[in-house]
Design a protein around this motif. Structure first.
Motif, mmCIF file in Angstrom:
data_model
loop_
_atom_site.group_PDB
_atom_site.id
_atom_site.type_symbol
_atom_site.label_atom_id
_atom_site.label_comp_id
_atom_site.label_asym_id
_atom_site.label_seq_id
_atom_site.Cartn_x
_atom_site.Cartn_y
_atom_site.Cartn_z
ATOM 1 N N HIS A 118 0.832 -1.204 0.000
ATOM 2 C CA HIS A 118 0.000 0.000 0.000
ATOM 3 C C HIS A 118 0.872 1.262 0.000
ATOM 4 O O HIS A 118 0.574 2.239 -0.689
ATOM 5 C CB HIS A 118 -0.934 -0.024 1.215
ATOM 6 C CG HIS A 118 -1.835 1.161 1.303
ATOM 7 N ND1 HIS A 118 -2.906 1.343 0.464
ATOM 8 C CD2 HIS A 118 -1.817 2.238 2.117
ATOM 9 C CE1 HIS A 118 -3.509 2.477 0.757
ATOM 10 N NE2 HIS A 118 -2.870 3.040 1.760
ATOM 11 N N GLU A 144 -3.223 -7.854 -3.263
ATOM 12 C CA GLU A 144 -2.977 -6.503 -2.746
ATOM 13 C C GLU A 144 -2.693 -5.517 -3.882
ATOM 14 O O GLU A 144 -3.203 -4.402 -3.885
ATOM 15 C CB GLU A 144 -1.817 -6.509 -1.746
ATOM 16 C CG GLU A 144 -2.094 -7.285 -0.474
ATOM 17 C CD GLU A 144 -3.255 -6.739 0.337
ATOM 18 O OE1 GLU A 144 -3.485 -5.506 0.337
ATOM 19 O OE2 GLU A 144 -3.942 -7.546 0.980
ATOM 20 N N LYS A 197 -5.942 -4.604 -5.536
ATOM 21 C CA LYS A 197 -6.683 -3.576 -4.783
ATOM 22 C C LYS A 197 -6.115 -2.184 -5.068
ATOM 23 O O LYS A 197 -6.868 -1.239 -5.307
ATOM 24 C CB LYS A 197 -6.590 -3.839 -3.272
ATOM 25 C CG LYS A 197 -7.443 -4.933 -2.753
ATOM 26 C CD LYS A 197 -7.270 -5.002 -1.241
ATOM 27 C CE LYS A 197 -7.574 -6.372 -0.720
ATOM 28 N NZ LYS A 197 -7.229 -6.526 0.704
ATOM 29 N N GLU A 198 -4.794 -2.090 -5.007
ATOM 30 C CA GLU A 198 -4.154 -0.797 -5.235
ATOM 31 C C GLU A 198 -4.399 -0.304 -6.656
ATOM 32 O O GLU A 198 -4.700 0.868 -6.865
ATOM 33 C CB GLU A 198 -2.646 -0.890 -4.961
ATOM 34 C CG GLU A 198 -2.300 -1.114 -3.512
ATOM 35 C CD GLU A 198 -2.751 0.020 -2.615
ATOM 36 O OE1 GLU A 198 -2.621 1.205 -3.008
ATOM 37 O OE2 GLU A 198 -3.244 -0.267 -1.509
ATOM 38 N N GLN A 210 -6.860 -1.133 -8.682
ATOM 39 C CA GLN A 210 -8.272 -0.777 -8.864
ATOM 40 C C GLN A 210 -8.559 0.608 -8.295
ATOM 41 O O GLN A 210 -9.400 1.332 -8.817
ATOM 42 C CB GLN A 210 -9.177 -1.828 -8.218
ATOM 43 C CG GLN A 210 -9.216 -3.126 -8.993
ATOM 44 C CD GLN A 210 -9.994 -4.229 -8.284
ATOM 45 O OE1 GLN A 210 -10.081 -4.259 -7.058
ATOM 46 N NE2 GLN A 210 -10.552 -5.134 -9.063
ATOM 47 N N LYS A 231 -10.658 -14.481 -8.243
ATOM 48 C CA LYS A 231 -10.394 -13.246 -9.000
ATOM 49 C C LYS A 231 -9.981 -13.563 -10.433
ATOM 50 O O LYS A 231 -10.262 -12.791 -11.350
ATOM 51 C CB LYS A 231 -9.318 -12.396 -8.311
ATOM 52 C CG LYS A 231 -9.724 -11.866 -6.961
ATOM 53 C CD LYS A 231 -10.829 -10.835 -7.079
ATOM 54 C CE LYS A 231 -11.152 -10.238 -5.722
ATOM 55 N NZ LYS A 231 -12.237 -9.259 -5.799
#
Length: 156
Positions: free
Chosen positions: A9, A35, A38-39, A41, A62
Motif C-alpha cells: 500500500h 494486494e 486492490k491498489e 483498482q 479473481k
C-alpha cells in the motif's frame, strides 16, 4: 515487498509513478497479487496483467472473474515427489541418482480455473491415494504425479 500489505500500500504509488506504463505485475505470491489488484483498482489508469503464485482460493476466484490474470503453482508437489522417492527406496527401488523428471508446474488462468478451483477449494488432495504414483507399485499405466492427474483421479 516482504509479503506485507502495508508495504504494498505504501510503495505501489511510488512504483506506478516511477514506471507509469507498466503493463504486468507478476508477484511472488497470490496474496501480494491480490494486494496489487486492490491498489491498481483504486488508482490505476490503464489495464494491466496481474498474477502470482500459490493458487490461493481467493486469487483463483479473481481469476475466474477476470480481475487477476493467472497464478502459477504445483510447487507443493516437490515434497510429494521426494516422499514418493523415499518410499520407493525403502521398497528396493533406488531412484535418487537417476536423472530427475522435469516437474510440471501449471498455470491456472481463465481458461482452466473452472476445472481446478473446486479441487483447491474442497482441499481434495486429502482424498488422493499417492501410492498410485509409486514406482514400486507395479503398473504399466502408472500415471505421472501432476496436478492435472490428481484432479482427474478425484473425478473417477
Amino acid at each position: 515487498m516482504f509479503w506485507k500489505s502495508t508495504i504494498i500500500h505504501e510503495r505501489f504509488p511510488l512504483i506506478t509513478k516511477r514506471y507509469p506504463k507498466t503493463g504486468v505485475y507478476w508477484c511472488a505470491s497470490d496474496q501480494m497479487a491480490l494486494e496489487i489488484l486492490k491498489e491498481h483498482q483504486a488508482t490505476g489508469t490503464h489495464p494491466v496483467i496481474i498474477g502470482g503464485f500459490d493458487w490461493l482460493p481467493e486469487a483463483l476466484k479473481k481469476i475466474k472473474s477476470k480481475e487477476l490474470s493467472a497464478s502459477a503453482g504445483g510447487h507443493f508437489l516437490m515434497a510429494t515427489h521426494a516422499l514418493i522417492k523415499i518410499v520407493d527406496y525403502h521398497q528396493g527401488i533406488d531412484r535418487f541418482f537417476t536423472p530427475p523428471r522435469m516437474l510440471q508446474f501449471e498455470i491456472i488462468s481463465a481458461k482452466n480455473v473452472d476445472k481446478f478451483l473446486p479441487f483447491i477449494e474442497g482441499k481434495h488432495w486429502y482424498k488422493i491415494d499417492f501410492s498410485n504414483y509409486l514406482f514400486s507399485k507395479a503398473s504399466k499405466d502408472k500415471p505421472q504425479l501432476t496436478f492435472e492427474n490428481m484432479v482427474a483421479s478425484i473425478k473417477k
